[in-house]
Design a protein around this motif. Structure first.
Motif, PDB file in Angstrom:
ATOM      1  N   ALA A  83      -0.090  15.162  -8.197  1.00 15.90           N
ATOM      2  CA  ALA A  83       0.107  15.279  -6.755  1.00 15.90           C
ATOM      3  C   ALA A  83       0.821  16.587  -6.435  1.00 15.90           C
ATOM      4  O   ALA A  83       1.713  17.025  -7.156  1.00 15.90           O
ATOM      5  CB  ALA A  83       0.921  14.098  -6.241  1.00 15.90           C
ATOM      6  N   THR A  84       0.416  17.197  -5.351  1.00 15.33           N
ATOM      7  CA  THR A  84       1.105  18.402  -4.901  1.00 15.33           C
ATOM      8  C   THR A  84       2.478  18.023  -4.341  1.00 15.33           C
ATOM      9  O   THR A  84       2.760  16.850  -4.076  1.00 15.33           O
ATOM     10  CB  THR A  84       0.290  19.116  -3.814  1.00 15.33           C
ATOM     11  N   ARG A  85       3.300  19.031  -4.169  1.00 15.97           N
ATOM     12  CA  ARG A  85       4.623  18.762  -3.595  1.00 15.97           C
ATOM     13  C   ARG A  85       4.503  18.154  -2.202  1.00 15.97           C
ATOM     14  O   ARG A  85       5.278  17.281  -1.825  1.00 15.97           O
ATOM     15  CB  ARG A  85       5.436  20.055  -3.536  1.00 15.97           C
ATOM     16  N   ALA A  86       3.516  18.633  -1.465  1.00 17.59           N
ATOM     17  CA  ALA A  86       3.313  18.115  -0.107  1.00 17.59           C
ATOM     18  C   ALA A  86       2.906  16.645  -0.145  1.00 17.59           C
ATOM     19  O   ALA A  86       3.387  15.824   0.657  1.00 17.59           O
ATOM     20  CB  ALA A  86       2.253  18.935   0.619  1.00 17.59           C
ATOM     21  N   GLU A  87       2.000  16.307  -1.088  1.00 19.83           N
ATOM     22  CA  GLU A  87       1.563  14.914  -1.218  1.00 19.83           C
ATOM     23  C   GLU A  87       2.708  14.013  -1.671  1.00 19.83           C
ATOM     24  O   GLU A  87       2.862  12.891  -1.178  1.00 19.83           O
ATOM     25  CB  GLU A  87       0.399  14.831  -2.207  1.00 19.83           C
ATOM     26  N   LEU A  88       3.512  14.504  -2.624  1.00 18.77           N
ATOM     27  CA  LEU A  88       4.661  13.721  -3.092  1.00 18.77           C
ATOM     28  C   LEU A  88       5.661  13.518  -1.963  1.00 18.77           C
ATOM     29  O   LEU A  88       6.197  12.417  -1.785  1.00 18.77           O
ATOM     30  CB  LEU A  88       5.321  14.431  -4.277  1.00 18.77           C
ATOM     31  N   TRP A  89       5.913  14.566  -1.191  1.00 22.19           N
ATOM     32  CA  TRP A  89       6.856  14.455  -0.082  1.00 22.19           C
ATOM     33  C   TRP A  89       6.339  13.481   0.985  1.00 22.19           C
ATOM     34  O   TRP A  89       7.084  12.646   1.491  1.00 22.19           O
ATOM     35  CB  TRP A  89       7.093  15.833   0.544  1.00 22.19           C
ATOM     36  N   THR A  90       5.044  13.590   1.308  1.00 19.50           N
ATOM     37  CA  THR A  90       4.468  12.711   2.336  1.00 19.50           C
ATOM     38  C   THR A  90       4.522  11.249   1.912  1.00 19.50           C
ATOM     39  O   THR A  90       4.906  10.372   2.704  1.00 19.50           O
ATOM     40  CB  THR A  90       3.005  13.109   2.624  1.00 19.50           C
ATOM     41  N   SER A  91       4.133  10.967   0.657  1.00 20.57           N
ATOM     42  CA  SER A  91       4.143   9.579   0.175  1.00 20.57           C
ATOM     43  C   SER A  91       5.562   9.027   0.081  1.00 20.57           C
ATOM     44  O   SER A  91       5.805   7.861   0.395  1.00 20.57           O
ATOM     45  CB  SER A  91       3.454   9.486  -1.191  1.00 20.57           C
ATOM     46  N   THR A  92       6.506   9.878  -0.330  1.00 19.21           N
ATOM     47  CA  THR A  92       7.901   9.445  -0.401  1.00 19.21           C
ATOM     48  C   THR A  92       8.449   9.176   0.997  1.00 19.21           C
ATOM     49  O   THR A  92       9.158   8.180   1.219  1.00 19.21           O
ATOM     50  CB  THR A  92       8.765  10.510  -1.101  1.00 19.21           C
ATOM     51  N   SER A 119       0.830  -1.207   0.000  1.00 18.58           N
ATOM     52  CA  SER A 119       0.000   0.000   0.000  1.00 18.58           C
ATOM     53  C   SER A 119       0.864   1.257   0.000  1.00 18.58           C
ATOM     54  O   SER A 119       0.532   2.254  -0.664  1.00 18.58           O
ATOM     55  CB  SER A 119      -0.933   0.007   1.211  1.00 18.58           C
ATOM     56  N   ARG A 120       1.974   1.243   0.716  1.00 17.12           N
ATOM     57  CA  ARG A 120       2.852   2.416   0.776  1.00 17.12           C
ATOM     58  C   ARG A 120       3.576   2.633  -0.546  1.00 17.12           C
ATOM     59  O   ARG A 120       3.753   3.767  -0.994  1.00 17.12           O
ATOM     60  CB  ARG A 120       3.849   2.251   1.918  1.00 17.12           C
ATOM     61  N   ILE A 121       4.022   1.547  -1.167  1.00 13.23           N
ATOM     62  CA  ILE A 121       4.679   1.642  -2.467  1.00 13.23           C
ATOM     63  C   ILE A 121       3.689   2.162  -3.515  1.00 13.23           C
ATOM     64  O   ILE A 121       4.023   2.998  -4.360  1.00 13.23           O
ATOM     65  CB  ILE A 121       5.245   0.278  -2.900  1.00 13.23           C
ATOM     66  N   LEU A 122       2.454   1.683  -3.474  1.00 12.57           N
ATOM     67  CA  LEU A 122       1.439   2.133  -4.423  1.00 12.57           C
ATOM     68  C   LEU A 122       1.133   3.618  -4.270  1.00 12.57           C
ATOM     69  O   LEU A 122       1.010   4.350  -5.259  1.00 12.57           O
ATOM     70  CB  LEU A 122       0.147   1.318  -4.236  1.00 12.57           C
ATOM     71  N   ARG A 123       1.031   4.078  -3.041  1.00 15.06           N
ATOM     72  CA  ARG A 123       0.743   5.490  -2.796  1.00 15.06           C
ATOM     73  C   ARG A 123       1.880   6.365  -3.338  1.00 15.06           C
ATOM     74  O   ARG A 123       1.647   7.418  -3.934  1.00 15.06           O
ATOM     75  CB  ARG A 123       0.553   5.719  -1.290  1.00 15.06           C
ATOM     76  N   TRP A 124       3.094   5.908  -3.130  1.00 16.28           N
ATOM     77  CA  TRP A 124       4.251   6.651  -3.632  1.00 16.28           C
ATOM     78  C   TRP A 124       4.299   6.642  -5.159  1.00 16.28           C
ATOM     79  O   TRP A 124       4.544   7.681  -5.792  1.00 16.28           O
ATOM     80  CB  TRP A 124       5.520   6.040  -3.052  1.00 16.28           C
ATOM     81  N   ALA A 125       4.055   5.484  -5.769  1.00 14.64           N
ATOM     82  CA  ALA A 125       4.080   5.381  -7.229  1.00 14.64           C
ATOM     83  C   ALA A 125       2.990   6.238  -7.858  1.00 14.64           C
ATOM     84  O   ALA A 125       3.204   6.866  -8.897  1.00 14.64           O
ATOM     85  CB  ALA A 125       3.913   3.915  -7.652  1.00 14.64           C
ATOM     86  N   ARG A 126       1.816   6.288  -7.234  1.00 15.83           N
ATOM     87  CA  ARG A 126       0.721   7.108  -7.767  1.00 15.83           C
ATOM     88  C   ARG A 126       1.090   8.591  -7.723  1.00 15.83           C
ATOM     89  O   ARG A 126       0.823   9.345  -8.670  1.00 15.83           O
ATOM     90  CB  ARG A 126      -0.562   6.855  -6.966  1.00 15.83           C
ATOM     91  N   ALA A 127       1.708   9.027  -6.645  1.00 16.19           N
ATOM     92  CA  ALA A 127       2.124  10.427  -6.547  1.00 16.19           C
ATOM     93  C   ALA A 127       3.219  10.753  -7.559  1.00 16.19           C
ATOM     94  O   ALA A 127       3.309  11.883  -8.043  1.00 16.19           O
ATOM     95  CB  ALA A 127       2.620  10.726  -5.127  1.00 16.19           C
ATOM     96  N   LEU A 128       4.003   9.753  -7.908  1.00 12.50           N
ATOM     97  CA  LEU A 128       5.140   9.968  -8.809  1.00 12.50           C
ATOM     98  C   LEU A 128       4.717  10.037 -10.274  1.00 12.50           C
ATOM     99  O   LEU A 128       5.152  10.921 -11.016  1.00 12.50           O
ATOM    100  CB  LEU A 128       6.166   8.846  -8.607  1.00 12.50           C
TER     101      LEU A 128
END
Length: 426
Positions: free
Chosen positions: A203-212, A75-84
Motif C-alpha cells: 500500500a502507498t503511504r496515501a492508501e495506508l493513511w486513508t485506511s488508518t 470492512s473498515r478494519i479489514l481495509r486497514w489490516a490489508r494496508a498494514l
C-alpha cells in the motif's frame, strides 16, 4: 453431598438442560436433601451473586460490542489490516489474522468474529492459492483471540468469581493476547514462505493513511478503555459506559450505519445477552457457596498440593485439565464452575491470580476451536461448507501453534503480570 452435587450437575448437562438451570437445580437438590439450610438462603445467594460492582461493566461492554458490530466495523478494519500487512509473505492470511485480532477485541465475541471476518476473507484466501483446509483452520482459530484481548466478557466473569481486579486482568489479557496473536502471525509467515504464496502490492503511504484514518474511530475503542484505566481517568466500570456511548455515537454519526431502529434492536439484543450471562453468574454463585460449605475447595487444594509439589507440574496439570474441559464446555460456563475450585489452590501454590485468569481464559479460547465440540468449528463450517472430518487437518496445525503460545504464556508469567505490576504496584 459433594458426590451427589457433581453427579447431578453432569447428568443434567448430558441431557441438554441449560447450564444455568443445571447448576441451579443440582445445587438446590443437594441443599434440600443433604443440609438443613433454610431454602431462603438459595434465593439470597442467587441475588448476592450478581450484586457486585464488577458486573456493572458487563452490560455496557456488551452494548459497545454490539454497536461496533452493527456499525460496519469489519470492512473498515479489514481495509486497514490489508494496508498494514498485505504486502508481507502470507499477506492475505495475515490480514485475516490481524483483522480478527482487532475485530475480536471490539466485538468480544469469538463466533461473531469468525462470521464477520471469515465470510469476507475465506473466498479471498482460496483465490490467492491457500489450501482449503489451511484457510478453514485460519478463520476458525483466529476469532478465539477475542476471549483474551479486552474488553473480554470471560475476563470480567473470572474477575467477578474470584474478586480479581478487572483493570489488572484487562492489561494482562492485552499483552497475552498480543503474544498469542504474534506467534500465529509468525507461523503464517513461515507457511507462506514454504509454499511460495503470493503477496499483495504494498500500500502507498496515501492508501495506508486513508485506511488508518477511516478505521481510526474503531481503533480508538481499546485505546480509550485501556488508556483511561491505565492513566487513572476512570475505572473499568466507568470505561465500559464511556466505550458504549462512544460506540453508539460513532456508529450513528460518523459511520452512519446505525439508525434508530438498529439502535433499538442492538439495545434489546444487549439486554438479552446480559440477562443470559447474569443468570449464569447467579447460579454459579450459589453453586460455589455450597461447595465452600462442603469444604470442597479446601479438600481439592490439599489433594493437589500433595500430588503436585512444584508450580510447573501444577500448571501443566491445570492446562491439560482446562484443555479437556474446553473441548466440551463453553468458556463462560467452565469459568464459573472451575475458577472457584482452582483459585484457592493456585494462590496457595504462589500463582498470581491475574496470571491464573489469563491461563484459564487462554485455554478456553483454544477450546473454542478444538474438536469435537468447539463452537467456532460449527460457525466456520457454515461458511466453508466443510464437514468436521475435512476441517480437522487445518485445525490441527493451528492447535499446535496455539499450544506453543499457551506454554510460553504459562511459563513466562511476566507476560501477564508486567503491566498490572507497573500500574498497581502488586
Amino acid at each position: 453431598m459433594t458426590f451427589f452435587l457433581i453427579i447431578a450437575l453432569f447428568v443434567l448437562l448430558l441431557v441438554s438442560v441449560p447450564i444455568f438451570a443445571a447448576v441451579s437445580l443440582a445445587t438446590a437438590a443437594a441443599m434440600l436433601l443433604f443440609t438443613d439450610t433454610n431454602p431462603l438462603i438459595m434465593v439470597q445467594r442467587l441475588f448476592g451473586g450478581i450484586d457486585r460492582f464488577t458486573l456493572m461493566s458487563m452490560p455496557f461492554f456488551i452494548l459497545a460490542a454490539n454497536a461496533m458490530d452493527v456499525g460496519g466495523l469489519s470492512s473498515r478494519i479489514l481495509r486497514w489490516a490489508r494496508a498494514l500487512v498485505g504486502h508481507i509473505s502470507g499477506g492475505v492470511a495475515m490480514t485475516t489474522h490481524v483483522a480478527s485480532m482487532f475485530f475480536g477485541s471490539l466485538s468480544g465475541s469469538s463466533p461473531a468474529t469468525v462470521i464477520a471476518i471469515g465470510k469476507i476473507m475465506y473466498p479471498e484466501l482460496l483465490r490467492q492459492g491457500y489450501a482449503k483446509h489451511f484457510a478453514s483452520g485460519l478463520i476458525t482459530s483466529t476469532g478465539s483471540i477475542s476471549l483474551i484481548i479486552p474488553p473480554s466478557l470471560t475476563l470480567i466473569i473470572y474477575a467477578t468469581v474470584t474478586n480479581t481486579s478487572v483493570g489488572a486482568l484487562f492489561m494482562a489479557g492485552l499483552t497475552a493476547g498480543i503474544v498469542f496473536g504474534c506467534i500465529g502471525l509468525f507461523y503464517i509467515w513461515i507457511y507462506a514462505k514454504m509454499n511460495n504464496l503470493p503477496r499483495q502490492e504494498k500500500a502507498t503511504r496515501a492508501e495506508l493513511w486513508t485506511s488508518t484514518k477511516t478505521a481510526s474511530w474503531a481503533l480508538m475503542v481499546p485505546l480509550i478503555i485501556l488508556g483511561g484505566i491505565y492513566l487513572g481517568v476512570f475505572t473499568a466500570t466507568e470505561a465500559a459506559g464511556v466505550s458504549a456511548v462512544y460506540a453508539i455515537v460513532v456508529g450513528m454519526f460518523v459511520y452512519k450505519e446505525i439508525d434508530l431502529k438498529k439502535l433499538y434492536q442492538l439495545c434489546l439484543s444487549s439486554a438479552i445477552t446480559s440477562a443470559q450471562v447474569m443468570i449464569l453468574v447467579a447460579a454459579a454463585s450459589m453453586f460455589g457457596w455450597l461447595l465452600t460449605v462442603g469444604q470442597v475447595p479446601q479438600s481439592l487444594a490439599h489433594f493437589l498440593t500433595e500430588n503436585f509439589t512444584t508450580e510447573w507440574t501444577f500448571l501443566l496439570f491445570l492446562n491439560i485439565l482446562l484443555l479437556i474441559v474446553g473441548m466440551f464446555m463453553e468458556g463462560t460456563s467452565a469459568i464459573v464452575i472451575l475458577a472457584p475450585l482452582l483459585y484457592p489452590t493456585a494462590v496457595q501454590m504462589g500463582i498470581d491470580p491475574v496470571h491464573l485468569g489469563v491461563l484459564i481464559i487462554t485455554n478456553m479460547a483454544i477450546g473454542m476451536y478444538t474438536p469435537p465440540f468447539g463452537l467456532n468449528i460449527f460457525v466456520a463450517n457454515s461458511i466453508t461448507k466443510m464437514k468436521l472430518v475435512e476441517s480437522v487437518p487445518g485445525l490441527t496445525r493451528f492447535l499446535v501453534v496455539s499450544l506453543v503460545a499457551l506454554l510460553i504464556i504459562t511459563y513466562i508469567p511476566q507476560i501477564s503480570t508486567l503491566l498490572p505490576d507497573i500500574v498497581y504496584g502488586s
